[in-house]
Write a protein that holds these residues in place. Structure first.
Motif, mmCIF file in Angstrom:
data_model
loop_
_atom_site.group_PDB
_atom_site.id
_atom_site.type_symbol
_atom_site.label_atom_id
_atom_site.label_comp_id
_atom_site.label_asym_id
_atom_site.label_seq_id
_atom_site.Cartn_x
_atom_site.Cartn_y
_atom_site.Cartn_z
ATOM 1 N N ILE A 50 0.684 -1.389 0.134
ATOM 2 C CA ILE A 50 -0.010 -0.127 0.028
ATOM 3 C C ILE A 50 0.834 1.326 0.014
ATOM 4 O O ILE A 50 1.683 1.281 0.754
ATOM 5 C CB ILE A 50 -0.830 0.002 1.334
ATOM 6 C CG1 ILE A 50 -1.882 -1.113 1.126
ATOM 7 C CG2 ILE A 50 -1.543 1.266 1.462
ATOM 8 C CD1 ILE A 50 -2.582 -1.482 2.758
ATOM 9 N N GLU A 55 -4.000 6.665 -0.159
ATOM 10 C CA GLU A 55 -4.409 5.992 -1.062
ATOM 11 C C GLU A 55 -6.009 5.972 -0.980
ATOM 12 O O GLU A 55 -6.582 5.743 -0.154
ATOM 13 C CB GLU A 55 -3.998 4.568 -1.155
ATOM 14 C CG GLU A 55 -2.757 4.449 -1.819
ATOM 15 C CD GLU A 55 -2.459 3.361 -2.510
ATOM 16 O OE1 GLU A 55 -2.971 3.027 -3.719
ATOM 17 O OE2 GLU A 55 -1.538 2.534 -2.039
ATOM 18 N N THR A 77 -10.061 7.769 1.948
ATOM 19 C CA THR A 77 -8.669 6.953 1.812
ATOM 20 C C THR A 77 -8.720 6.244 2.685
ATOM 21 O O THR A 77 -9.692 5.900 3.748
ATOM 22 C CB THR A 77 -7.940 8.204 2.168
ATOM 23 O OG1 THR A 77 -8.052 8.571 3.580
ATOM 24 C CG2 THR A 77 -8.034 9.524 1.061
ATOM 25 N N THR A 140 -4.000 -6.215 -1.959
ATOM 26 C CA THR A 140 -2.739 -5.806 -2.395
ATOM 27 C C THR A 140 -1.463 -6.791 -2.082
ATOM 28 O O THR A 140 -0.501 -6.738 -3.041
ATOM 29 C CB THR A 140 -2.329 -4.635 -1.462
ATOM 30 O OG1 THR A 140 -2.440 -4.902 -0.120
ATOM 31 C CG2 THR A 140 -3.136 -3.386 -1.833
#
Length: 195
Positions: A50, A55, A77, A140
């Motif tokens: 990440i 993000e 986020t 991820t």
């Protein structure tokens, strides 16, 4: 309360259990699970899975469409989830847990909700948001958060955990972890000694 563990200056000074609980009994941590998810999120950031807390949440699910899309949802986020300021509509409690538990897709259940407010503006306790963090770790790292935790956190600390999963097989980020009191103490000591 079925057990009490007190550690002072690195020494166990009290370690008591109410029958039938024993030292090896794994306790359902309920919301303390969220602390483990936040630690795993930090580890995933540190390892580059990440990019950072800024993000965008929806960017982790590029092939999915969610209901009630608006600018606020698009602006949410990782930090908003970590600080429980997502802005998503949510009522914490058994009826919501039951509805999420019975849904075919917990991520959709949470992210389909309409936005109540701009993200980052108001704290609202949100177990569903913690589960979205678990799903982000899943997306991820390409590992179930329980497996990621085993490699990066549990095995190094000597923690033997059981982690309940959602309907998609993702570790429940809101309340699904089971460990012993001694293992909880190891996690606490990790933070007391700056990780």
């Amino acid at each position: 309360i079925d057990s009490m563990l007190v550690i002072r200056h690195g020494y166990v000074v009290a370690d008591a259990y109410l029958y039938p609980t024993r030292q090896t009994t794994k306790h359902h941590l309920y919301s303390v699970t969220k602390s483990f998810i936040s630690a795993l999120t930090g580890i995933a950031i540190d390892e580059g899975y990440i990019a950072g807390v800024d993000e965008l949440v929806l960017g982790f699910f590029p092939d999915r469409d969610f209901d009630n899309m608006d600018e606020n949802k698009e602006a949410m986020t990782v930090e908003d989830l970590l600080t429980m300021q997502s802005g998503l509509t949510w009522t914490e409690g058994i009826p919501t847990y039951r509805a999420m538990y019975n849904s075919d897709d917990w991520v959709r259940f949470v992210l389909d909700a309409p936005m109540e407010r701009e993200p980052g503006t108001l704290f609202l306790y949100h177990s569903g948001g913690s589960h979205i963090l678990s799903a982000i770790i899943y997306e991820t790292t390409e590992m179930n958060p329980s497996e990621y935790a085993e490699e990066r956190l549990f095995e190094p600390l000597g923690i033997d955990a059981v982690w309940v999963e959602d309907s998609q097989g993702i570790a429940n980020g809101g309340w699904g972890l089971h460990i012993t009191p001694h293992d909880m103490a190891k996690f606490g000591f990790l933070y007391l000694h700056d990780g």
